[in-house]
Write a protein that holds these residues in place. Structure first.
Motif, PDB file in Angstrom:
ATOM      1  N   GLU A  91       0.817  -1.205   0.000  1.00 27.08           N
ATOM      2  CA  GLU A  91       0.000   0.000   0.000  1.00 27.08           C
ATOM      3  C   GLU A  91       0.855   1.261   0.000  1.00 27.08           C
ATOM      4  N   THR A 125      -2.985  -6.631  -7.282  1.00 31.07           N
ATOM      5  CA  THR A 125      -3.067  -6.548  -5.824  1.00 31.07           C
ATOM      6  C   THR A 125      -4.223  -5.660  -5.389  1.00 31.07           C
ATOM      7  N   LEU A 129      -7.190  -6.569  -2.888  1.00 32.09           N
ATOM      8  CA  LEU A 129      -7.449  -5.799  -1.670  1.00 32.09           C
ATOM      9  C   LEU A 129      -8.880  -5.279  -1.614  1.00 32.09           C
ATOM     10  N   SER A 166     -13.802  -7.640   1.897  1.00 29.68           N
ATOM     11  CA  SER A 166     -12.871  -6.517   2.013  1.00 29.68           C
ATOM     12  C   SER A 166     -13.555  -5.342   2.690  1.00 29.68           C
TER      13      SER A 166
END
Length: 216
Positions: A91, A125, A129, A166
């Motif tokens: 991140e 990714t 996420l 999520s």
């Protein structure tokens, strides 16, 4: 999530004195877009992209094509190189991709090349996420920017025994005193959860059309 979780470890590298035509062959053969350039100690000293190689390749009408492609790769590589560490958070390195407009970042540990992360890796990714790779529904709730709001909302969702894939939290642009909590839940019918949240006094921003269709 750590860089080590997403980086590619099977790397194609070249030395600085390798000819450009070898890079061209490797890019085509392995369907890759970047090649790290390393020294004899496996330390990264440059990066070469498919665009670098294309720009260095002469026109098909040029008479000295083979000669230009025989030049050393160090003449076209990008240097110095910004590198990241395997234990960096994905991140956080996302901001490097955004701010520096890089297409890839080499991963270095103890001054040695151990991996590479590309824009495609970052996009994949992000999909993981946000939970959009799992079939389900999205629910957005506007809440005051106060401590304890997230567990209050998850408690309501959890009562339905539906899996949360999520959770994201971002500022409510119209008023900095509020935040938006975004849930991805593993159900194609979020209406029961939406109604539960509204019954508890939460401001559901999405989905709104469920309420309208229910009134018809």
């Amino acid at each position: 999530m750590l860089v080590s979780d997403i980086m590619k470890k099977n790397l194609i590298t070249l030395g600085p004195d390798s000819p450009i035509y070898v890079a061209l062959e490797l890019l085509h053969k392995h369907h890759i877009r970047h090649i790290p350039i390393v020294d004899e100690s496996n330390q990264v000293i440059g990066i070469v992209s498919d665009r670098d190689v294309r720009d260095a390749s002469p026109s098909i009408f040029a008479s000295n094509q083979s000669k230009d492609l025989d030049n050393a790769i160090k003449t076209i590589m990008s240097t110095p190189v910004v590198a990241i560490h395997p234990l960096d958070f994905v991140e956080e390195i996302a901001s490097i991709f955004y701010e520096e407009e890089f297409a890839c970042l080499p991963v270095v540990q103890d001054n040695k090349l151990v991996g590479i992360v590309t824009e495609k890796d970052m996009l994949q990714t992000l999909i993981q996420l946000t939970g959009t790779h799992v079939q389900g529904s999205q629910i957005e709730i506007k809440v005051p920017d106060q401590i304890g709001m997230l567990p209050q909302v998850t408690k309501v969702v959890g009562q339905r025994r539906i899996n949360i894939t999520s959770v994201l939290v971002y500022p409510y642009t119209s008023d900095p005193k509020y935040r938006v909590i975004v849930f991805r839940v593993q159900t194609m019918n979020p209406l029961p959860i939406v109604n539960d949240l509204k019954d508890k006094g939460f401001d559901v921003l999405w989905p709104q059309e469920l309420e309208k269709s229910n009134e018809l």
